[in-house]
Write a protein that holds these residues in place. Sequence first.
Motif: not given
Ligand SMILES: *Cc1c(COP(=O)(O)O)cnc(C)c1O
Length: 394
Positions: A91-92, A94-95, A180, A183, A206, A216, A341
């Motif tokens: 995953t990205f 951010a998760s 999550d 996208a 994003n 957002g 990723w």
């Molecule tokens: C883009 C993305 C995020 C983060 O979103 P932001 O708006 O950039 O904070 C989290 N998880 C996944 C899987 C993403 O692709």
Amino acid sequence: MTNTEDNKKLERIRLAVPSIGEGERKNLNKCVDDEFVSTVGEFVDEFERRLAKVSGVESAVAVSAGTTGLHASLVVLGVKPGDLVILPTFTFIASANAISHAGATPWLFDISESTWTLNVNKVRDALETKTKRTPDGDLIHVETGRRVGAIMPVYTLGIPADMDEVGELAKAYGLPVIADAAAAIGCTYKGRPLGALADLTVYSFNGNKTITTGGGGGVVGANTDRLKTVKHLTTTARPSTASYDHDAIGFNYRMTNIEAAVGCAQIERLEEFLKAKERIRRAYDEAFKAISAMVTTFPDPEDRMSAHWFSGIVLHPASGKSVKDVTDALDKANIEARPFWKPVHLQKPYREAPTEPCVVADDLWDRIVTLPCSTNLKAEDQDRVIKAVLDVFS
Ligand SMILES: *Cc1c(COP(=O)(O)O)cnc(C)c1O
């Protein structure tokens, strides 16, 4: 003139850029004319209504990012400092970061080969063999002594995870589910819309996502009271603007009216964007059949509807090419292509996180090349990309 000089004259084809037009301009002008540019305004309310509608639920909360939406959702669903949260490693980052921001730690699992989403069988096995229930009802991961607080499936590339199976497990173990869906706006699972598949579902808006608000996010779910709690917590936990009384430690994770103005114009075009994403995917899939001994394309499982967020190729070892070989060759042709990723368990901040064997993710991640897939990608530009990729393998 050499080939490279020729290509320099061609406009650069970008990977995934937003399509912004007159609707966005009109809404932005309205923000300026009305002087509503900050965290209240009609566009925020309207965007939340539209977001709920496309998600098939009653309510939605607009937030400042996907990451902050995930953080707030984890807190609302009772994840506590010290907890583990089940997460696919692919995953990205951010998760995982959202889990860390809640004071918890990701417990990392492999993905399944056919969907690139959480391998639920492996989660089931691990919950059976590696956890125990305390007398006061907590589910404990035996090796670390930590409580298991939630499951966070990720809808990779806009493909919903195995949500029936996730739901069964979550019910059996009493765990909340935060999806999550950063996208994944517009995808469906076995004909069901996205908003009610998990306790809370989080989008990102994003700039590289299917629809954007600049930056957002959004949170949706079937339980309206829970969404009210998300709204409360992400807006400084202030029950009334009549006073500065706050009844919890809240966050300032609000979306601004300017961002929502862009979002309102974008969400009107969601169908158009989803169709474009699918058309782009099909064209690549079709073109690269010719080199199927060397590359495959991205998964598109039949029992659910992907949002086809990104498109690209997976290099076979037999191709003899690395991701860098391909991205460098495309760069010379003035085309932007990128790796995808890197799994969370291979990232510096998460090397110590509890991790189950991740055979599929380990084998997959550094063979992926993402290709231009902006919703406004012209057919002739996609042909240019296809030709450049075929050239690499000829
Ligand atoms: C883009 C993305 C995020 C983060 O979103 P932001 O708006 O950039 O904070 C989290 N998880 C996944 C899987 C993403 O692709």
